[in-house]
Design an enzyme around this catalytic site. Structure first.
Site, PDB file in Angstrom:
ATOM      1  CG  ASN A 294     -28.750  25.759   3.924  1.00  0.00           C
ATOM      2  OD1 ASN A 294     -28.472  24.551   3.381  1.00  0.00           O
ATOM      3  ND2 ASN A 294     -28.034  26.666   3.224  1.00  0.00           N
TER       4      ASN A 294
ATOM      5  CB  SER B 113     -31.892  32.456  -0.659  1.00  0.00           C
ATOM      6  OG  SER B 113     -30.517  33.068  -0.606  1.00  0.00           O
TER       7      SER B 113
ATOM      8  CG  ASP C 209     -25.780  26.386   0.336  1.00  0.00           C
ATOM      9  OD1 ASP C 209     -24.684  26.440  -0.299  1.00  0.00           O
ATOM     10  OD2 ASP C 209     -25.730  27.132   1.483  1.00  0.00           O
TER      11      ASP C 209
ATOM     12  CG  ASP D 173     -22.051   6.855  21.369  1.00  0.00           C
ATOM     13  OD1 ASP D 173     -21.809   5.777  21.354  1.00  0.00           O
ATOM     14  OD2 ASP D 173     -21.939   7.371  22.597  1.00  0.00           O
TER      15      ASP D 173
ATOM     16  CE1 TYR E  37     -27.182   5.148  24.619  1.00  0.00           C
ATOM     17  CE2 TYR E  37     -28.832   5.844  22.924  1.00  0.00           C
ATOM     18  CZ  TYR E  37     -28.036   6.192  24.079  1.00  0.00           C
ATOM     19  OH  TYR E  37     -27.982   7.320  24.591  1.00  0.00           O
TER      20      TYR E  37
END
Length: 228
Positions: free
Chosen positions: A27, A43, A74, A118, A225
């Site tokens: 989820n 759900s 959850d 990273d 970056y």
């Protein structure tokens, strides 16, 4: 909320696309902090039949304010993390194979190389196990609490994921798509660590100076970056 529901729907659909879920084992949620509302997957709904309008909107107490389905089981875990960490904009839970294997083994995913560094500043921690009382009580809420117990006051975006002992991985980010991105990376570095430790069981962690360089060049105050 339609825009956020669309974003959460797309992020949920990324889980099977990236091989992070089997059946309905996952989820994604995202939060609108101004309104105090969270959008989350319903759900037990199959991904292949799911639509953006199926996403469920709940308030910070878990009450459904929009949607015809029950929210993810959850949900209480997601809400507990949103309440504790204001920097979180999206949360993902999966049972992706390699990250879940580390959770079942009760081990942190070790930082062994630059791919890990990273994205994660150090090992990806594993929580303690929940007690029988915690499981029999408010299980999902207590899952959130044990994650918070493990992370403490650390900046969660510096360690954008965790494995819950005997359960599986949770990841998070600035928004739903960022959270999924971090979940994908967690699964990949979990796989890399498993392979690397299989090749060399005595393998040490990445050197701290190399880890610092790789993390800070992407996430530090003077990050360089990518493109501005």
């Amino acid at each position: 909320m339609q825009k956020l529901k669309q974003q959460v729907f797309e992020a949920n659909m990324d889980l099977p696309r990236y091989g992070l879920v089997t059946f309905t084992w996952g989820n994604v949620s995202a939060i609108d902090r101004e309104r105090g509302l969270v959008v989350i997957k319903p759900s037990g709904i199959a991904y292949e039949s799911m639509k953006a309008n199926d996403m469920v909107v709940v308030d910070m107490s878990g009450k459904v304010v929009e949607g015809e389905y029950r929210p993810s089981s959850d949900t209480a875990t997601h809400l507990e993390l949103y309440r504790r960490y204001p920097s979180l904009g999206g949360i993902v839970h999966t049972h992706s194979t390699h990250a879940t294997a580390w959770a079942q083994a009760g081990l942190a995913i070790p930082a062994l190389g630059t791919t890990h560094a990273d994205y994660f500043f150090g090992d990806i921690p594993c929580t303690r196990g929940l007690s029988e009382e915690e499981v029999q009580g408010e299980y999902e809420l207590n899952t959130g609490k044990v994650i918070i117990e493990t992370l403490g006051d650390a900046e969660p975006l510096h360690t954008p994921g965790i494995v819950v002992y005997q359960h599986g991985p949770f990841a998070w980010g600035k928004d739903a798509h960022d959270a999924v991105h971090n979940a994908v990376v967690m699964e990949e570095v979990a796989k890399m660590a498993w392979i690397a430790r299989g090749i060399n069981p005595q393998l040490n962690h990445i050197d701290s100076y190399l880890m610092n360089k790789h993390f800070m060049r992407k996430h530090g105050p003077n990050a360089y970056y990518g493109q501005k």
